[in-house]
Design a protein around this motif. Structure first.
Motif, PDB file in Angstrom:
ATOM      1  N   UNK A 289      49.590  35.481  29.255  1.00  0.00           N
ATOM      2  CA  UNK A 289      48.242  35.637  28.715  1.00  0.00           C
ATOM      3  C   UNK A 289      47.642  34.290  28.316  1.00  0.00           C
ATOM      4  N   UNK A 290      48.041  33.250  29.042  1.00  0.00           N
ATOM      5  CA  UNK A 290      47.540  31.909  28.765  1.00  0.00           C
ATOM      6  C   UNK A 290      46.183  31.707  29.426  1.00  0.00           C
ATOM      7  N   UNK A 291      45.404  30.717  28.969  1.00  0.00           N
ATOM      8  CA  UNK A 291      44.144  30.394  29.647  1.00  0.00           C
ATOM      9  C   UNK A 291      44.339  30.043  31.116  1.00  0.00           C
ATOM     10  N   UNK A 292      45.493  29.429  31.454  1.00  0.00           N
ATOM     11  CA  UNK A 292      45.737  29.071  32.854  1.00  0.00           C
ATOM     12  C   UNK A 292      45.872  30.311  33.723  1.00  0.00           C
ATOM     13  N   UNK A 293      46.625  31.305  33.258  1.00  0.00           N
ATOM     14  CA  UNK A 293      46.757  32.548  34.019  1.00  0.00           C
ATOM     15  C   UNK A 293      45.415  33.267  34.090  1.00  0.00           C
ATOM     16  N   UNK A 294      44.673  33.269  32.985  1.00  0.00           N
ATOM     17  CA  UNK A 294      43.361  33.920  32.978  1.00  0.00           C
ATOM     18  C   UNK A 294      42.440  33.297  34.022  1.00  0.00           C
ATOM     19  N   UNK A 295      42.483  31.963  34.159  1.00  0.00           N
ATOM     20  CA  UNK A 295      41.648  31.283  35.137  1.00  0.00           C
ATOM     21  C   UNK A 295      42.067  31.658  36.558  1.00  0.00           C
ATOM     22  N   UNK A 296      43.379  31.745  36.786  1.00  0.00           N
ATOM     23  CA  UNK A 296      43.860  32.142  38.109  1.00  0.00           C
ATOM     24  C   UNK A 296      43.446  33.581  38.430  1.00  0.00           C
ATOM     25  N   UNK A 297      43.479  34.448  37.436  1.00  0.00           N
ATOM     26  CA  UNK A 297      43.063  35.839  37.625  1.00  0.00           C
ATOM     27  C   UNK A 297      41.594  35.917  38.019  1.00  0.00           C
ATOM     28  N   UNK A 298      40.759  35.186  37.325  1.00  0.00           N
ATOM     29  CA  UNK A 298      39.335  35.150  37.672  1.00  0.00           C
ATOM     30  C   UNK A 298      39.144  34.606  39.083  1.00  0.00           C
ATOM     31  N   UNK A 299      39.890  33.560  39.427  1.00  0.00           N
ATOM     32  CA  UNK A 299      39.782  32.993  40.768  1.00  0.00           C
ATOM     33  C   UNK A 299      40.137  34.002  41.846  1.00  0.00           C
ATOM     34  N   UNK A 300      41.143  34.843  41.581  1.00  0.00           N
ATOM     35  CA  UNK A 300      41.528  35.893  42.532  1.00  0.00           C
ATOM     36  C   UNK A 300      40.376  36.863  42.760  1.00  0.00           C
ATOM     37  N   UNK A 301      39.783  37.354  41.686  1.00  0.00           N
ATOM     38  CA  UNK A 301      38.674  38.294  41.842  1.00  0.00           C
ATOM     39  C   UNK A 301      37.462  37.629  42.487  1.00  0.00           C
ATOM     40  N   UNK A 302      37.243  36.363  42.183  1.00  0.00           N
ATOM     41  CA  UNK A 302      36.139  35.640  42.828  1.00  0.00           C
ATOM     42  C   UNK A 302      36.334  35.562  44.343  1.00  0.00           C
ATOM     43  N   UNK A 303      37.576  35.335  44.775  1.00  0.00           N
ATOM     44  CA  UNK A 303      37.828  35.274  46.219  1.00  0.00           C
ATOM     45  C   UNK A 303      37.518  36.601  46.902  1.00  0.00           C
ATOM     46  N   UNK A 304      37.730  37.692  46.207  1.00  0.00           N
ATOM     47  CA  UNK A 304      37.525  39.007  46.801  1.00  0.00           C
ATOM     48  C   UNK A 304      36.051  39.359  46.955  1.00  0.00           C
ATOM     49  N   UNK A 305      35.189  38.632  46.256  1.00  0.00           N
ATOM     50  CA  UNK A 305      33.754  38.936  46.325  1.00  0.00           C
ATOM     51  C   UNK A 305      33.202  38.747  47.735  1.00  0.00           C
ATOM     52  N   UNK A 306      33.866  37.915  48.548  1.00  0.00           N
ATOM     53  CA  UNK A 306      33.390  37.667  49.910  1.00  0.00           C
ATOM     54  C   UNK A 306      33.891  38.715  50.902  1.00  0.00           C
ATOM     55  N   UNK A 307      34.816  39.579  50.470  1.00  0.00           N
ATOM     56  CA  UNK A 307      35.359  40.593  51.367  1.00  0.00           C
ATOM     57  C   UNK A 307      34.461  41.819  51.389  1.00  0.00           C
ATOM     58  N   UNK A 308      34.465  42.578  52.484  1.00  0.00           N
ATOM     59  CA  UNK A 308      33.644  43.805  52.524  1.00  0.00           C
ATOM     60  C   UNK A 308      34.164  44.841  51.553  1.00  0.00           C
ATOM     61  N   UNK A 309      33.261  45.652  51.046  1.00  0.00           N
ATOM     62  CA  UNK A 309      33.650  46.731  50.147  1.00  0.00           C
ATOM     63  C   UNK A 309      34.432  47.794  50.915  1.00  0.00           C
ATOM     64  N   UNK A 310      35.474  48.374  50.283  1.00  0.00           N
ATOM     65  CA  UNK A 310      36.172  49.501  50.937  1.00  0.00           C
ATOM     66  C   UNK A 310      35.209  50.668  51.115  1.00  0.00           C
ATOM     67  N   UNK A 311      35.354  51.379  52.210  1.00  0.00           N
ATOM     68  CA  UNK A 311      34.538  52.564  52.420  1.00  0.00           C
ATOM     69  C   UNK A 311      34.990  53.663  51.473  1.00  0.00           C
ATOM     70  N   UNK A 312      34.031  54.431  50.975  1.00  0.00           N
ATOM     71  CA  UNK A 312      34.358  55.516  50.064  1.00  0.00           C
ATOM     72  C   UNK A 312      35.318  56.491  50.739  1.00  0.00           C
ATOM     73  N   UNK A 313      36.385  56.853  49.998  1.00  0.00           N
ATOM     74  CA  UNK A 313      37.338  57.821  50.517  1.00  0.00           C
ATOM     75  C   UNK A 313      38.344  57.259  51.483  1.00  0.00           C
ATOM     76  N   UNK A 314      38.316  55.932  51.714  1.00  0.00           N
ATOM     77  CA  UNK A 314      39.287  55.350  52.655  1.00  0.00           C
ATOM     78  C   UNK A 314      39.952  54.139  52.037  1.00  0.00           C
ATOM     79  N   UNK A 315      40.692  54.396  50.950  1.00  0.00           N
ATOM     80  CA  UNK A 315      41.348  53.319  50.229  1.00  0.00           C
ATOM     81  C   UNK A 315      42.345  52.595  51.111  1.00  0.00           C
ATOM     82  N   UNK A 316      42.405  51.275  50.939  1.00  0.00           N
ATOM     83  CA  UNK A 316      43.436  50.487  51.618  1.00  0.00           C
ATOM     84  C   UNK A 316      44.718  50.544  50.822  1.00  0.00           C
TER      85      UNK A 316
END
Length: 321
Positions: A289-316
């Motif tokens: 729960x360090x600031x370094x891990x928190x920053x890496x977590x945010x970076x992960x979600x930021x990278x996913x913003x460029x990916x297409x949204x999953x279609x409803x009802x078709x979870x990966x």
């Protein structure tokens, strides 16, 4: 744990040099498993524009219906969940991170935890709304019935702010089972990526690990016998397409053994966006729960913003220990 050169390509590049060593020393961490060293990521790139949110109904746009930034809003019934939206969300649509709690805890415990607060604060600053999930109770072990309860909380929460249509899951310890299940087909809402911290991934291992856990799982799943494979999120993840994964764990963790749980997801992680961070120390230790891990977590979600949204009802599907 042996990690091949190919698998290492899934990890974020380790920081090297004196600056990285100093950062690790300051955080009280050592180089884990002879592989990646946790450090501070470079500044995140500009986040891509998010799609416009769907039109709201009259009920949803009534005065007072939307959550006010900076305040925890209770969502749900007996085992309440809590929503907080970032300051920038009214003007710019934001994604939602659903956080599933450890065994014998609750959304209230997460809300009041300084350790969890480090991660939550980083997510809010990065324009992510956060739903601390009650998960249907303190020991539901990611059961399908409990996920239905979380689905109701998710549907209620996403009507309370300017939602982008994207949902991510973050599971802590027992909450890893809920987070993985929410990313699989049949979930009441689509999940675009899963983060796991010291997480259970194998329901069968949890059932067989301790008589108290076994009794809790039997009650949550209404079983009385060993869970069938199709109830195990790890089994289903292994049969599903690769999914975006962010995994933090430790070989020192004797509560949830990494090699038997999240490490097994390594081959199922989507390349280019997934990240595995091996740390040292006991289960849910402070360095998770360090600031370094928190920053890496945010970076992960930021990278996913460029990916297409999953279609409803078709979870990966998901992947990793």
């Amino acid at each position: 744990m042996k990690v091949s050169v190919l698998c290492l390509s899934l990890l974020t590049l380790a920081l090297t040099g004196p600056a990285a060593s100093a950062a690790a020393s300051a955080a009280g961490q050592t180089t884990p498993r002879g592989s990646a060293l946790l450090g501070t990521m470079p500044p995140a790139p500009n986040r891509p524009a998010v799609p416009a949110t769907p039109p709201r109904t009259t009920t949803e746009t009534m005065p007072g219906a939307w959550a006010r930034p900076g305040e925890w809003v209770p969502v749900g019934g007996a085992h309440a969940s809590y929503l907080q939206v970032p300051a920038g969300c009214p003007e710019r649509a934001c994604a939602l991170v659903v956080v599933s709690h450890p065994r014998a805890q609750s959304a209230e415990r997460l809300r009041d935890s300084p350790q969890a607060g480090t991660l939550v604060a980083a997510l809010l600053r990065a324009n992510y709304a956060v739903l601390l999930s009650g998960d249907g109770g303190p020991a539901t072990w990611g059961s399908p019935g409990a996920l239905s309860t979380v689905g109701v909380a998710h549907a209620t929460a996403t009507r309370r702010f300017n939602w982008s249509g994207r949902t991510y899951a973050l599971g802590l310890s027992m909450g890893g089972l809920m987070s993985l299940r929410s990313a699989l087909p049949g979930s009441p809402y689509p999940v675009s990526g899963v983060a796991l911290i010291d997480a259970w991934a194998d329901l069968d291992r949890a059932w067989g690990s301790d008589l108290t856990r076994r009794a809790e799982i039997d009650a949550a799943y209404r079983l009385g016998t060993r869970p069938l494979p199709d109830l195990n999120p790890l089994v289903r993840v292994m049969a599903a397409p690769p999914m975006p994964l962010f995994v933090v764990n430790s070989l020192d963790d004797t509560t949830v053994k990494a090699s038997l749980n999240t490490d097994r997801l390594l081959g199922r992680a989507q390349q280019g966006v997934s990240e595995f961070i091996p740390l040292t120390g006991p289960h849910l230790g402070g360095n998770r729960f360090s600031p370094a891990v928190a920053q890496r977590l945010v970076g992960f979600f930021d990278r996913l913003a460029a990916l297409p949204l999953p279609e409803a009802g078709s979870q990966a599907g998901a992947e990793r220990p």
